[in-house]
Write a protein that holds these residues in place. Structure first.
Motif, PDB file in Angstrom:
ATOM      1  N   LEU A  92      40.727  40.564  46.921  1.00  0.00           N
ATOM      2  CA  LEU A  92      39.820  40.145  45.765  1.00  0.00           C
ATOM      3  C   LEU A  92      40.225  38.752  45.606  1.00  0.00           C
ATOM      4  O   LEU A  92      40.892  37.923  46.934  1.00  0.00           O
ATOM      5  N   THR A  93      39.182  37.689  44.779  1.00  0.00           N
ATOM      6  CA  THR A  93      39.502  37.076  44.323  1.00  0.00           C
ATOM      7  C   THR A  93      41.255  35.771  43.766  1.00  0.00           C
ATOM      8  O   THR A  93      40.878  34.575  43.962  1.00  0.00           O
ATOM      9  N   ALA A  94      41.324  36.440  43.141  1.00  0.00           N
ATOM     10  CA  ALA A  94      42.345  36.241  42.959  1.00  0.00           C
ATOM     11  C   ALA A  94      43.617  36.327  43.469  1.00  0.00           C
ATOM     12  O   ALA A  94      43.638  37.355  44.286  1.00  0.00           O
ATOM     13  N   SER A  95      44.342  35.497  43.383  1.00  0.00           N
ATOM     14  CA  SER A  95      45.277  35.373  44.276  1.00  0.00           C
ATOM     15  C   SER A  95      46.685  35.517  44.064  1.00  0.00           C
ATOM     16  O   SER A  95      46.572  34.366  43.144  1.00  0.00           O
ATOM     17  N   ASN A  96      48.338  35.571  44.310  1.00  0.00           N
ATOM     18  CA  ASN A  96      49.279  34.407  44.001  1.00  0.00           C
ATOM     19  C   ASN A  96      50.588  35.236  45.599  1.00  0.00           C
ATOM     20  O   ASN A  96      50.743  35.797  45.898  1.00  0.00           O
ATOM     21  N   ARG A  97      51.216  34.161  45.147  1.00  0.00           N
ATOM     22  CA  ARG A  97      52.474  34.082  46.307  1.00  0.00           C
ATOM     23  C   ARG A  97      53.397  34.372  45.849  1.00  0.00           C
ATOM     24  O   ARG A  97      54.386  35.290  47.398  1.00  0.00           O
ATOM     25  N   LEU A  98      53.478  35.271  44.999  1.00  0.00           N
ATOM     26  CA  LEU A  98      54.671  36.329  44.579  1.00  0.00           C
ATOM     27  C   LEU A  98      54.774  37.111  43.505  1.00  0.00           C
ATOM     28  O   LEU A  98      53.497  37.538  43.195  1.00  0.00           O
ATOM     29  N   ALA A  99      55.435  38.382  44.560  1.00  0.00           N
ATOM     30  CA  ALA A  99      54.708  39.993  43.353  1.00  0.00           C
ATOM     31  C   ALA A  99      56.350  40.060  42.679  1.00  0.00           C
ATOM     32  O   ALA A  99      57.543  40.006  43.297  1.00  0.00           O
ATOM     33  N   THR A 100      56.243  40.514  41.461  1.00  0.00           N
ATOM     34  CA  THR A 100      57.376  41.321  41.010  1.00  0.00           C
ATOM     35  C   THR A 100      57.382  42.864  41.318  1.00  0.00           C
ATOM     36  O   THR A 100      56.454  43.886  41.071  1.00  0.00           O
ATOM     37  N   TYR A 101      58.562  43.507  41.743  1.00  0.00           N
ATOM     38  CA  TYR A 101      58.804  44.381  41.709  1.00  0.00           C
ATOM     39  C   TYR A 101      59.840  44.852  40.706  1.00  0.00           C
ATOM     40  O   TYR A 101      61.072  44.037  40.644  1.00  0.00           O
TER      41      TYR A 101
END
Length: 151
Positions: free
Chosen positions: A115-124
Motif C-alpha cells: 500500500l501507499t499508506a503505512s503506519n508504524r503501529l497497529a492496534t489489535y
C-alpha cells in the motif's frame, strides 16, 4: 500489465506495487505446526504466483456484477481466484475469493498488498481491550516484573 486501485473519493492511488500471492520458506526452529520465525517471515518470497500459464474465464457478466476467474499452478500448488466488481454502493470494493490446493512443503502463502499508506503501529483487539504493537519488528517477549519471593 500494471495493477492499480485508485480511490476517486480522495484522489489517490492506493497500491505501491502489484498485488501478489507470495510463497515463502517456512520451517521454524520450534513448533512448526503454528510458529513462524521472524527471519523467514521478513525474507523475500521464494516464488510468486506469476502471470505465466494462467487460464482466465468470465464467470459473471451481468448488469449488477462481473466476475473473472483466474486459475494457475505454482510450486506444486493450484490456485483458483475469483475477482468480482459490483455496481452501485457494492462497487466500492474489490472482492477476491481464493480456492487453494496446497501441496508446497515447508512454505506458507501470503497475499501481499503493498500500500501507499503505512503506519508504524497497529492496534489489535482483545477480549479485555486493545493493544498497540509495532508493525515491522520481531515479536517481543513478555517481561514480568521480578517477584518479591513471597509466592
Amino acid at each position: 500489465m500494471s495493477q492499480a486501485i485508485f480511490d476517486k473519493s480522495i484522489g489517490k492511488e492506493l497500491l505501491a506495487g502489484p498485488v501478489r500471492l507470495a510463497i515463502s520458506y517456512d520451517n521454524p526452529q520450534q513448533w512448526p505446526a503454528w510458529n513462524m520465525d521472524w527471519d523467514q517471515e521478513t525474507g523475500s518470497a521464494k516464488s510468486l504466483c506469476k502471470r505465466g500459464r494462467q487460464r482466465f474465464r468470465v464467470v459473471e457478466n451481468g448488469p449488477v456484477r462481473v466476475a473473472l476467474e483466474v486459475s494457475r499452478e505454482t510450486a506444486g500448488s493450484g490456485f483458483l481466484q475469483t475477482i468480482r466488481l459490483s455496481a452501485g454502493d457494492a462497487g466500492k470494493r474489490v472482492e477476491i475469493g481464493n480456492v487453494i490446493d496446497w501441496n508446497t512443503r515447508e512454505s506458507n502463502l501470503k497475499a501481499t498488498f503493498p500500500l501507499t499508506a503505512s503506519n508504524r503501529l497497529a492496534t489489535y483487539n482483545w477480549d479485555i481491550g486493545t493493544i498497540q504493537r509495532p508493525t515491522a519488528e520481531p515479536r517481543k517477549s513478555l517481561k514480568c516484573p521480578p517477584t518479591s519471593g513471597l509466592i
